[in-house]
Design a protein around this motif. Structure first.
Motif, PDB file in Angstrom:
ATOM      1  N   SER A  51       0.854  -1.183   0.000  1.00  0.00           N
ATOM      2  CA  SER A  51       0.000   0.000   0.000  1.00  0.00           C
ATOM      3  C   SER A  51       0.893   1.236   0.000  1.00  0.00           C
ATOM      4  O   SER A  51       2.093   1.150   0.272  1.00  0.00           O
ATOM      5  N   GLY A  52       0.314   2.374  -0.290  1.00  0.00           N
ATOM      6  CA  GLY A  52       1.034   3.637  -0.256  1.00  0.00           C
ATOM      7  C   GLY A  52       2.218   3.674  -1.195  1.00  0.00           C
ATOM      8  O   GLY A  52       2.144   3.243  -2.340  1.00  0.00           O
ATOM      9  N   VAL A  53       3.327   4.166  -0.699  1.00  0.00           N
ATOM     10  CA  VAL A  53       4.538   4.336  -1.501  1.00  0.00           C
ATOM     11  C   VAL A  53       5.075   2.995  -1.990  1.00  0.00           C
ATOM     12  O   VAL A  53       5.651   2.904  -3.068  1.00  0.00           O
ATOM     13  N   ARG A  54       4.857   1.939  -1.239  1.00  0.00           N
ATOM     14  CA  ARG A  54       5.400   0.622  -1.595  1.00  0.00           C
ATOM     15  C   ARG A  54       4.669  -0.031  -2.757  1.00  0.00           C
ATOM     16  O   ARG A  54       5.111  -1.059  -3.259  1.00  0.00           O
ATOM     17  N   MET A  55       3.564   0.584  -3.214  1.00  0.00           N
ATOM     18  CA  MET A  55       2.828   0.018  -4.349  1.00  0.00           C
ATOM     19  C   MET A  55       3.703  -0.073  -5.596  1.00  0.00           C
ATOM     20  O   MET A  55       3.480  -0.927  -6.446  1.00  0.00           O
ATOM     21  N   ARG A  56       4.710   0.795  -5.692  1.00  0.00           N
ATOM     22  CA  ARG A  56       5.572   0.758  -6.876  1.00  0.00           C
ATOM     23  C   ARG A  56       6.390  -0.533  -6.928  1.00  0.00           C
ATOM     24  O   ARG A  56       6.941  -0.884  -7.966  1.00  0.00           O
ATOM     25  N   GLU A  57       6.493  -1.249  -5.814  1.00  0.00           N
ATOM     26  CA  GLU A  57       7.222  -2.521  -5.774  1.00  0.00           C
ATOM     27  C   GLU A  57       6.359  -3.685  -6.258  1.00  0.00           C
ATOM     28  O   GLU A  57       6.850  -4.799  -6.377  1.00  0.00           O
ATOM     29  N   LEU A  58       5.106  -3.419  -6.520  1.00  0.00           N
ATOM     30  CA  LEU A  58       4.186  -4.449  -6.996  1.00  0.00           C
ATOM     31  C   LEU A  58       4.113  -4.361  -8.515  1.00  0.00           C
ATOM     32  O   LEU A  58       3.824  -3.307  -9.074  1.00  0.00           O
ATOM     33  N   THR A  59       4.406  -5.455  -9.192  1.00  0.00           N
ATOM     34  CA  THR A  59       4.449  -5.472 -10.657  1.00  0.00           C
ATOM     35  C   THR A  59       3.380  -6.401 -11.207  1.00  0.00           C
ATOM     36  O   THR A  59       2.886  -7.290 -10.513  1.00  0.00           O
ATOM     37  N   VAL A  60       3.051  -6.211 -12.477  1.00  0.00           N
ATOM     38  CA  VAL A  60       2.087  -7.077 -13.149  1.00  0.00           C
ATOM     39  C   VAL A  60       2.857  -8.120 -13.937  1.00  0.00           C
ATOM     40  O   VAL A  60       3.696  -7.789 -14.772  1.00  0.00           O
ATOM     41  N   HIS A  61       2.588  -9.372 -13.650  1.00  0.00           N
ATOM     42  CA  HIS A  61       3.224 -10.487 -14.367  1.00  0.00           C
ATOM     43  C   HIS A  61       2.198 -11.095 -15.304  1.00  0.00           C
ATOM     44  O   HIS A  61       1.063 -11.364 -14.919  1.00  0.00           O
ATOM     45  N   HIS A  62       2.577 -11.262 -16.562  1.00  0.00           N
ATOM     46  CA  HIS A  62       1.706 -11.925 -17.533  1.00  0.00           C
ATOM     47  C   HIS A  62       1.932 -13.428 -17.416  1.00  0.00           C
ATOM     48  O   HIS A  62       3.049 -13.911 -17.636  1.00  0.00           O
ATOM     49  N   ARG A  63       0.905 -14.149 -17.068  1.00  0.00           N
ATOM     50  CA  ARG A  63       1.037 -15.597 -16.833  1.00  0.00           C
ATOM     51  C   ARG A  63       1.540 -16.337 -18.054  1.00  0.00           C
ATOM     52  O   ARG A  63       2.312 -17.284 -17.940  1.00  0.00           O
ATOM     53  N   ASP A  64       1.093 -15.925 -19.254  1.00  0.00           N
ATOM     54  CA  ASP A  64       1.551 -16.609 -20.462  1.00  0.00           C
ATOM     55  C   ASP A  64       2.776 -15.930 -21.075  1.00  0.00           C
ATOM     56  O   ASP A  64       3.199 -16.283 -22.161  1.00  0.00           O
ATOM     57  N   HIS A  65       3.336 -14.938 -20.374  1.00  0.00           N
ATOM     58  CA  HIS A  65       4.537 -14.207 -20.782  1.00  0.00           C
ATOM     59  C   HIS A  65       4.349 -13.420 -22.071  1.00  0.00           C
ATOM     60  O   HIS A  65       5.316 -13.063 -22.727  1.00  0.00           O
ATOM     61  N   ASP A  66       3.117 -13.150 -22.457  1.00  0.00           N
ATOM     62  CA  ASP A  66       2.819 -12.373 -23.663  1.00  0.00           C
ATOM     63  C   ASP A  66       2.258 -11.020 -23.234  1.00  0.00           C
ATOM     64  O   ASP A  66       1.104 -10.921 -22.824  1.00  0.00           O
ATOM     65  N   HIS A  67       3.066  -9.966 -23.341  1.00  0.00           N
ATOM     66  CA  HIS A  67       2.662  -8.640 -22.880  1.00  0.00           C
ATOM     67  C   HIS A  67       1.599  -8.005 -23.760  1.00  0.00           C
ATOM     68  O   HIS A  67       1.036  -6.986 -23.392  1.00  0.00           O
ATOM     69  N   THR A  68       1.306  -8.604 -24.904  1.00  0.00           N
ATOM     70  CA  THR A  68       0.236  -8.073 -25.751  1.00  0.00           C
ATOM     71  C   THR A  68      -1.104  -8.717 -25.423  1.00  0.00           C
ATOM     72  O   THR A  68      -2.133  -8.252 -25.884  1.00  0.00           O
ATOM     73  N   HIS A  69      -1.108  -9.785 -24.643  1.00  0.00           N
ATOM     74  CA  HIS A  69      -2.347 -10.488 -24.274  1.00  0.00           C
ATOM     75  C   HIS A  69      -2.855  -9.916 -22.954  1.00  0.00           C
ATOM     76  O   HIS A  69      -2.421 -10.329 -21.882  1.00  0.00           O
ATOM     77  N   ASN A  70      -3.766  -8.940 -23.055  1.00  0.00           N
ATOM     78  CA  ASN A  70      -4.293  -8.239 -21.886  1.00  0.00           C
ATOM     79  C   ASN A  70      -5.817  -8.283 -21.882  1.00  0.00           C
ATOM     80  O   ASN A  70      -6.480  -7.293 -22.210  1.00  0.00           O
ATOM     81  N   PRO A  71      -6.420  -9.419 -21.525  1.00  0.00           N
ATOM     82  CA  PRO A  71      -7.877  -9.504 -21.511  1.00  0.00           C
ATOM     83  C   PRO A  71      -8.476  -8.548 -20.481  1.00  0.00           C
ATOM     84  O   PRO A  71      -7.861  -8.283 -19.442  1.00  0.00           O
ATOM     85  N   PRO A  72      -9.662  -8.015 -20.763  1.00  0.00           N
ATOM     86  CA  PRO A  72     -10.273  -7.035 -19.853  1.00  0.00           C
ATOM     87  C   PRO A  72     -10.559  -7.586 -18.455  1.00  0.00           C
ATOM     88  O   PRO A  72     -10.631  -6.820 -17.504  1.00  0.00           O
ATOM     89  N   ASP A  73     -10.725  -8.898 -18.333  1.00  0.00           N
ATOM     90  CA  ASP A  73     -11.020  -9.467 -17.010  1.00  0.00           C
ATOM     91  C   ASP A  73      -9.756  -9.721 -16.188  1.00  0.00           C
ATOM     92  O   ASP A  73      -9.836 -10.133 -15.035  1.00  0.00           O
ATOM     93  N   GLY A  74      -8.576  -9.484 -16.765  1.00  0.00           N
ATOM     94  CA  GLY A  74      -7.324  -9.654 -16.028  1.00  0.00           C
ATOM     95  C   GLY A  74      -6.910 -11.094 -15.819  1.00  0.00           C
ATOM     96  O   GLY A  74      -6.054 -11.369 -14.981  1.00  0.00           O
TER      97      GLY A  74
END
Length: 123
Positions: A51-74
């Protein structure tokens, strides 16, 4: 002679404010902002809460490793802390799964490069 503070230019202020609003809208449309709205703010691996300032340490990982595959449901995303995210990609390297222009290539588990290739052990 002392420097007098300059008066802010209203046109420049309006232009900067418009740019900030545009940048904010673009960021919120990005998958990271969408993931942060959809998913709980904790690492999916180590379960640390952010939370707060530490949120920048939280990253989004693509499970299939394809950064172009971004379904709206996440469904292709998981939130990982920096350390777990690095660990996840290191595991992929160890398994021999590499990415080349959004195509998955399964290797034989060998290292990317072997600096000792061609050397023989002394007898």
């Amino acid at each position: 002679m002392a420097n007098r503070p300059t008066r802010p230019d209203p046109a420049r202020q309006a232009r900067l404010l418009a740019e900030l609003r545009r940048d904010t809208a673009q960021r919120q449309a990005g998958y990271r902002e969408r993931a942060l709205k959809l998913l709980p703010h904790l690492c999916a691996r180590c379960q640390r809460e952010f939370s707060g300032v530490r949120m920048r340490e939280l990253t989004v990982h693509h499970r299939d490793h394809d950064h172009t595959h971004n379904p709206p449901d996440g469904s292709n995303w998981e939130l990982l802390c920096l350390y777990c995210h690095d660990n996840e990609h290191e595991k992929q390297l160890q398994r021999g799964v590499y990415r080349e222009s959004s195509t998955r290539i399964a290797g034989d588990g060998a290292a990317i490069a072997n600096p000792f290739a061609g050397l023989s052990l002394p007898s």
